[in-house]
Scaffold this motif. Sequence first.
Motif, short mmCIF file in Angstrom:
data_model
loop_
_atom_site.label_atom_id
_atom_site.label_comp_id
_atom_site.label_asym_id
_atom_site.label_seq_id
_atom_site.Cartn_x
_atom_site.Cartn_y
_atom_site.Cartn_z
N GLU A 177 0.61 -0.82 0.35
CA GLU A 177 -0.08 -0.18 -0.36
C GLU A 177 0.80 1.48 0.02
N LYS A 178 1.49 1.34 0.67
CA LYS A 178 2.73 2.50 1.02
C LYS A 178 3.74 2.90 -0.16
N ASP A 179 4.02 2.18 -1.62
CA ASP A 179 4.87 2.51 -2.62
C ASP A 179 2.70 3.01 -3.70
N VAL A 180 1.96 2.09 -3.81
CA VAL A 180 1.25 3.29 -4.43
C VAL A 180 0.88 3.97 -3.65
N THR A 181 0.67 4.52 -2.89
CA THR A 181 0.07 5.07 -2.44
C THR A 181 0.96 6.59 -2.42
N LEU A 182 2.49 6.08 -2.36
CA LEU A 182 3.39 7.80 -2.66
C LEU A 182 2.99 7.89 -3.81
N ASP A 183 3.17 6.57 -5.09
CA ASP A 183 3.18 6.86 -6.66
C ASP A 183 1.65 7.87 -6.89
N LEU A 184 1.16 7.10 -6.53
CA LEU A 184 -0.46 8.03 -6.45
C LEU A 184 -0.34 10.07 -6.49
N ALA A 185 0.42 9.70 -5.02
CA ALA A 185 0.07 11.43 -4.88
C ALA A 185 0.79 11.79 -5.94
N GLN A 186 2.26 11.15 -5.87
CA GLN A 186 3.09 12.54 -6.33
C GLN A 186 2.59 12.35 -7.76
N SER A 187 1.57 12.14 -8.47
CA SER A 187 1.28 11.82 -9.25
C SER A 187 0.33 13.12 -9.97
N VAL A 188 -1.05 12.97 -8.70
CA VAL A 188 -1.84 13.82 -7.73
C VAL A 188 -1.16 15.55 -8.51
N LYS A 189 0.07 15.43 -7.31
CA LYS A 189 0.88 16.62 -7.12
C LYS A 189 1.42 16.99 -8.59
N GLN A 190 1.82 16.76 -9.09
CA GLN A 190 2.53 17.26 -10.40
C GLN A 190 1.66 17.59 -11.83
N LYS A 191 0.90 16.77 -11.21
CA LYS A 191 -0.60 16.81 -12.51
C LYS A 191 -1.35 18.85 -11.97
N ILE A 192 -1.78 18.44 -10.37
CA ILE A 192 -2.58 19.45 -10.02
C ILE A 192 -1.49 20.88 -10.42
N SER A 193 0.20 20.83 -9.91
CA SER A 193 0.88 21.89 -10.21
C SER A 193 1.15 22.38 -11.52
N GLU A 194 0.66 21.36 -12.51
CA GLU A 194 0.58 21.48 -14.17
C GLU A 194 -0.60 22.73 -14.21
N LYS A 195 -1.39 22.19 -13.49
CA LYS A 195 -2.75 23.40 -13.98
C LYS A 195 -2.22 24.73 -13.54
N GLY A 196 -0.93 24.79 -12.54
CA GLY A 196 -1.08 25.52 -12.33
C GLY A 196 -1.91 27.19 -11.38
N ARG A 197 -3.52 26.71 -10.99
CA ARG A 197 -4.15 27.23 -10.20
C ARG A 197 -4.14 26.95 -8.87
N ILE A 198 -3.90 26.32 -8.28
CA ILE A 198 -3.56 25.44 -6.81
C ILE A 198 -2.66 24.89 -6.48
N LYS A 199 -1.94 25.25 -5.30
CA LYS A 199 -1.45 25.06 -4.82
C LYS A 199 -0.98 23.23 -4.22
N CYS A 200 -0.14 22.39 -4.67
CA CYS A 200 -0.23 21.08 -3.67
C CYS A 200 1.16 21.03 -2.91
N PHE A 201 1.06 20.51 -1.37
CA PHE A 201 1.98 19.49 -1.59
C PHE A 201 1.64 18.65 -0.56
N LEU A 202 3.11 17.86 -0.76
CA LEU A 202 2.74 16.61 -0.44
C LEU A 202 3.28 15.95 1.49
N THR A 203 2.59 15.34 1.94
CA THR A 203 3.24 15.23 3.39
C THR A 203 4.28 14.36 3.53
#
Length: 375
Positions: A177-203
């Motif tokens: 689980e820990k590996d999948v969640t990290l990969d998903l979260a990193q992709s979500v962050k990258q995609k949101i950041s590309e859009k530029g409207r919202i700042k996204c951070f990871l724990t």
Amino acid sequence: MDRRHFLRWIGKGILGTSGYWLCARGVAWGKSAFEYALEGQNLIAAKRFAEARDVLKEAVRLDPKSDWAHGLLGRAHHGLGQKAEAVAAFREAVRINPADTYSRMMIEIITQKPIRRLKKPVRPLTPLEKKARAEEEAMLSQLTPEGGLAYQVKRVVIDPGHGGFDSGAVGPTGLKEKDVTLDLAQSVKQKISEKGRIKCFLTRTGDYYIPLSDRTVIANQYQADLFVSIHINANENRKAHGCETYYCSEKASSKEAARVAAFENAVLKYDEPFKKRPGYINIEEILFNFERRLYWEESGKFARTFQNRFEQALPFKSRGVHSANFFVLRRAKMPSILLETGFISNHDEEAALKKASIRDEIVAAVIRGLLNGRG
Ligand SMILES: [Zn+2]
């Protein structure tokens, strides 16, 4: 410094002080490192950061091996906006005590930075500016609240569940689980950041452990408008499948919800030995009890809107919205949800979760849920 270290420190301090009173009555001794550190801590609490920095510098000079004092010094520098000095002090704390998750977290927070706080205008507004502000506010107040939230989301903190020694659930063929969640979260962050409207951070940005309570501390530090913890479900019944969204409530909405929360909270036994001591009363917790009901109410509204959008794009079945007492959500000072994106215990879903294409679909669904395609 973890709590065990802290207690040992307090113990040392008490011994030190009583020793001082016993053998040096009347002799003008200087303060001990412990006393300087304690003073620094109180000054930080009073937001007197410059004075705190000075006494804490003294504390680390007297006891350079105290990760506690270095961590506090980091906080004082951070309070003064001295990022480089803050990171250096936190790094020193982590070097001395690798289990000092607070300092590790602060390094993450500062180095992922861009937190721009709105500065108060240095001069009074001109009548024209005042009018423009009023118009803007009136316009914003007319916007229909989106997703049950009465404001625009500007900062999101995504929390990849588990990490380090805590693997979370493990699938039949060993997917963690820990590996999948990290990969998903990193992709979500990258995609949101590309859009530029919202700042996204990871724990967390790597495979290490962060206590549950610190994850929301991170979200609070970032002054996030939304906190999303990503997990993968597991069940002894290997047929169980699908995705669900949770928010925090004192009572679980169902037996199954209580079971899921119990699993996600299991790691707590490593986090909170100090708080479980009999007689320990956390005043801050009591005060926060009043406030958090409001956040939970908002979280419930947002969870339902989120799931409505999320399920439209999901590669898995939707299992709806539920609530339970998730420790990782308890202390968030913002609406917060926890996603269980599929069952790692289910053969088909474990296989699907290994595929990059399915992960992409999940990420797209999460983003749709968060932004409603308005990124
Ligand atoms: Zn989990």
